[in-house]
Write a protein that holds these residues in place. Sequence first.
Motif, PDB file in Angstrom:
ATOM      1  N   VAL A 214      13.358   5.619 -20.924  1.00 46.15           N
ATOM      2  CA  VAL A 214      12.893   6.168 -22.271  1.00 46.15           C
ATOM      3  C   VAL A 214      11.405   5.915 -22.385  1.00 46.15           C
ATOM      4  CG1 VAL A 214      13.516   4.010 -23.433  1.00 46.15           C
ATOM      5  CG2 VAL A 214      13.287   5.940 -24.787  1.00 46.15           C
ATOM      6  N   LYS A 215      10.716   6.810 -22.932  1.00 44.77           N
ATOM      7  CA  LYS A 215       9.325   6.738 -23.090  1.00 44.77           C
ATOM      8  C   LYS A 215       9.026   6.171 -24.363  1.00 44.77           C
ATOM      9  CE  LYS A 215       7.654  10.842 -20.887  1.00 44.77           C
ATOM     10  NZ  LYS A 215       6.885  12.198 -21.109  1.00 44.77           N
ATOM     11  N   ASN A 216       7.779   5.692 -24.831  1.00 45.61           N
ATOM     12  CA  ASN A 216       7.648   5.319 -25.972  1.00 45.61           C
ATOM     13  C   ASN A 216       8.121   5.927 -27.229  1.00 45.61           C
ATOM     14  OD1 ASN A 216       6.627   3.021 -24.852  1.00 45.61           O
ATOM     15  ND2 ASN A 216       4.268   3.857 -24.895  1.00 45.61           N
ATOM     16  N   ASN A 217       8.608   5.397 -28.210  1.00 50.67           N
ATOM     17  CA  ASN A 217       9.048   6.207 -29.623  1.00 50.67           C
ATOM     18  C   ASN A 217      10.166   7.274 -29.287  1.00 50.67           C
ATOM     19  OD1 ASN A 217       9.009   6.309 -32.359  1.00 50.67           O
ATOM     20  ND2 ASN A 217       7.474   7.807 -32.205  1.00 50.67           N
ATOM     21  N   ALA A 218      10.759   6.924 -28.229  1.00 50.34           N
ATOM     22  CA  ALA A 218      11.929   7.933 -27.513  1.00 50.34           C
ATOM     23  C   ALA A 218      11.281   9.384 -27.569  1.00 50.34           C
ATOM     24  CB  ALA A 218      13.024   7.987 -28.609  1.00 50.34           C
ATOM     25  N   GLU A 219      10.092   9.631 -27.171  1.00 54.91           N
ATOM     26  CA  GLU A 219       9.443  11.006 -27.149  1.00 54.91           C
ATOM     27  C   GLU A 219      10.462  11.875 -25.924  1.00 54.91           C
ATOM     28  OE1 GLU A 219       5.560  13.009 -25.148  1.00 54.91           O
ATOM     29  OE2 GLU A 219       5.380  10.835 -25.615  1.00 54.91           O
ATOM     30  N   THR A 220      10.684  11.092 -25.063  1.00 56.89           N
ATOM     31  CA  THR A 220      11.725  11.588 -23.852  1.00 56.89           C
ATOM     32  C   THR A 220      12.717  10.492 -23.652  1.00 56.89           C
ATOM     33  OG1 THR A 220      10.106  13.128 -23.132  1.00 56.89           O
ATOM     34  CG2 THR A 220      12.009  13.023 -21.960  1.00 56.89           C
ATOM     35  N   VAL A 221      13.766  10.783 -23.382  1.00 58.05           N
ATOM     36  CA  VAL A 221      15.243   9.888 -22.931  1.00 58.05           C
ATOM     37  C   VAL A 221      15.236  10.485 -21.514  1.00 58.05           C
ATOM     38  CG1 VAL A 221      17.182   8.929 -23.281  1.00 58.05           C
ATOM     39  CG2 VAL A 221      15.664   9.022 -25.116  1.00 58.05           C
ATOM     40  N   TYR A 222      15.508   9.750 -20.556  1.00 59.92           N
ATOM     41  CA  TYR A 222      16.039  10.325 -19.337  1.00 59.92           C
ATOM     42  C   TYR A 222      17.308   9.517 -19.143  1.00 59.92           C
ATOM     43  CZ  TYR A 222      11.213  11.338 -18.394  1.00 59.92           C
ATOM     44  OH  TYR A 222       9.880  11.842 -18.352  1.00 59.92           O
ATOM     45  N   ALA A 223      18.393  10.558 -18.658  1.00 59.71           N
ATOM     46  CA  ALA A 223      19.930  10.073 -18.569  1.00 59.71           C
ATOM     47  C   ALA A 223      20.425  10.642 -17.342  1.00 59.71           C
ATOM     48  CB  ALA A 223      20.395  10.392 -19.821  1.00 59.71           C
ATOM     49  N   CYS A 224      21.559  10.181 -16.895  1.00 57.33           N
ATOM     50  CA  CYS A 224      22.233  11.019 -15.805  1.00 57.33           C
ATOM     51  C   CYS A 224      23.811  11.151 -16.363  1.00 57.33           C
ATOM     52  CB  CYS A 224      22.122  10.376 -14.525  1.00 57.33           C
ATOM     53  SG  CYS A 224      20.763  10.249 -13.681  1.00 57.33           S
ATOM     54  N   ASP A 225      24.564  11.994 -15.727  1.00 63.90           N
ATOM     55  CA  ASP A 225      25.907  12.104 -15.999  1.00 63.90           C
ATOM     56  C   ASP A 225      26.391  10.721 -15.172  1.00 63.90           C
ATOM     57  OD1 ASP A 225      25.230  12.763 -13.251  1.00 63.90           O
ATOM     58  OD2 ASP A 225      27.170  14.078 -13.161  1.00 63.90           O
ATOM     59  N   THR A 226      27.832  10.297 -15.506  1.00 62.20           N
ATOM     60  CA  THR A 226      28.498   9.340 -15.111  1.00 62.20           C
ATOM     61  C   THR A 226      28.454   9.114 -13.671  1.00 62.20           C
ATOM     62  OG1 THR A 226      30.507  10.137 -15.697  1.00 62.20           O
ATOM     63  CG2 THR A 226      29.452   8.658 -17.316  1.00 62.20           C
ATOM     64  N   ASP A 227      28.521  10.295 -12.869  1.00 62.93           N
ATOM     65  CA  ASP A 227      28.624  10.517 -11.667  1.00 62.93           C
ATOM     66  C   ASP A 227      27.472  10.366 -10.862  1.00 62.93           C
ATOM     67  OD1 ASP A 227      31.450  10.674 -11.616  1.00 62.93           O
ATOM     68  OD2 ASP A 227      31.348  12.939 -11.761  1.00 62.93           O
ATOM     69  N   THR A 230      23.572  14.581 -11.672  1.00 68.10           N
ATOM     70  CA  THR A 230      22.427  15.619 -12.548  1.00 68.10           C
ATOM     71  C   THR A 230      21.625  14.706 -13.366  1.00 68.10           C
ATOM     72  OG1 THR A 230      24.236  17.302 -12.538  1.00 68.10           O
ATOM     73  CG2 THR A 230      22.357  17.721 -13.999  1.00 68.10           C
ATOM     74  N   LEU A 231      20.124  14.926 -13.263  1.00 68.40           N
ATOM     75  CA  LEU A 231      19.240  14.220 -14.222  1.00 68.40           C
ATOM     76  C   LEU A 231      19.011  14.937 -15.246  1.00 68.40           C
ATOM     77  CD1 LEU A 231      17.228  12.061 -14.368  1.00 68.40           C
ATOM     78  CD2 LEU A 231      15.849  13.402 -12.915  1.00 68.40           C
ATOM     79  N   TYR A 232      18.776  14.487 -16.473  1.00 71.88           N
ATOM     80  CA  TYR A 232      18.432  15.182 -17.773  1.00 71.88           C
ATOM     81  C   TYR A 232      17.537  14.551 -18.497  1.00 71.88           C
ATOM     82  CZ  TYR A 232      23.257  17.199 -17.293  1.00 71.88           C
ATOM     83  OH  TYR A 232      24.326  17.984 -16.874  1.00 71.88           O
TER      84      TYR A 232
END
Length: 483
Positions: A214-227, A230-232
Amino acid sequence: MEKVKNSGKKTNKTNAVRKYISEIIKKPAVKIILAVICVLLLIALKGLITGTQDGKITVVSDSQKKCTYVSRDGRIISDNTPGELSGEPVYSSDGKTAVFLTYSQDGSSSFYTLFAVKNNKVIRITNNVSSSFKISSDGSSVIFKDREGALKLNSISSQSDNTIYASADEYCVSPDGKTAVFSAYDEAGLSLSLYCYRKGSVSEIGTGLVPIGVKNNAETVYACDTDFKTLYSVSSDGKEKNKISDISDANICFNSDLTQMIFSSDSGTYICFSGSVRKLIYPFTDASPVFYDGCSPIITNEKHGVKIYPTDDFTDMYYYLAEEKILSYIDSNCARNDISDDVSNVKVSYDLKYVYFTNSSKSLYMIKNKKEPICIKNGISDFEVSANGKFYSFTNSSGVTEFAKGEKTFFTAENVKFKAITDGGKILYTPSEKQNQLFEISNTGKTKQISDSVSSILFDKISGCAVYFESNDKNETVVEIIT
């Protein structure tokens, strides 16, 4: 009357001296010199008041005393931190802050204690902690789960805790330590939701996602599916969810402020800038930037190996693709220059000015300041490089350890049990047949014995220090540190 007359003469002389000094001070060159002197005095004064803030931290345990020693720049700042070190210390990107766990037993019960090292102080954070934690890359905060599973965010400087959520699965914290993202299951343990903690409040921003950054102040949150296929990127309010890429494995690397990342997809290895602009740097997967062995990354996701590396920029660096044995250089425009396609091992100096690698014929090559590689030794194995890259050691084809600089070997030793080159350029070794003896070698080959009563010794690549325990005249175990 005579005294008054003499006083007047002294006053005239004093005024003349003052006028002369004033005229000298007005000269530009003198002004610059005086300004430099003032700055140096202020730096020295600050050092006397606060101590060195840039020194490297070493953390090591004494298994006999069941305690942990902490040092900075070779000076012990704590010799009685309770408990033995559990796992490796985690360092901020600038190396000025370290966080670590100790393990203690009290009768039939056992527990972990979380400590931080900051500004020459060892700070006890809590002993109500599970066996894991994460720190912000700037070293200001640490996030952890307590023994009941509650997620907490601690400000190291103010030593204050905020309970974020009653239960959490995976979690990570922003570079400035003020924002956290985490995943948690519902009471039935079936549905996984993604949450963001920002400015004292928690909001749900997605489902079926695992946080990785996560970037500062949640400017962007990075996450993946449980498997982890895929990167989002996800917005702080959860209203936008953008697919960055399909990924082939979970080995994702971030830079220190999470503005760049490296990941692999089926089509190759990519650099991604600010969560949107992608550039292919390899047509193969799993190419990794090469760092000095002591540059320990911050783990942001223990289950899947997501890491933050202590660098601002993933370009203008060397990359190694182990499967293809390719060593390359990626320039500032993300263009790739392949150096060799027959590389079996590669090591670099802390500042990346020196690069060493071996090939299948066991020849050792050196690259200095991005020039062409030159072969400096033949028939070698298991080489080590000093932090500054100027010195190295290796085992030759006869099984003898050699210490060298450039193409010149200046010392050889047989049956070496321990060997190290400190950050300060001190070369150390212990012979296999006399493991209680420790020797120091100068870069001219002169040798002196440091100790003949060493009980254990290790080399901390993070700090570039050798730490050893020995017995004194009173048969007490003491710790010594060589920088």
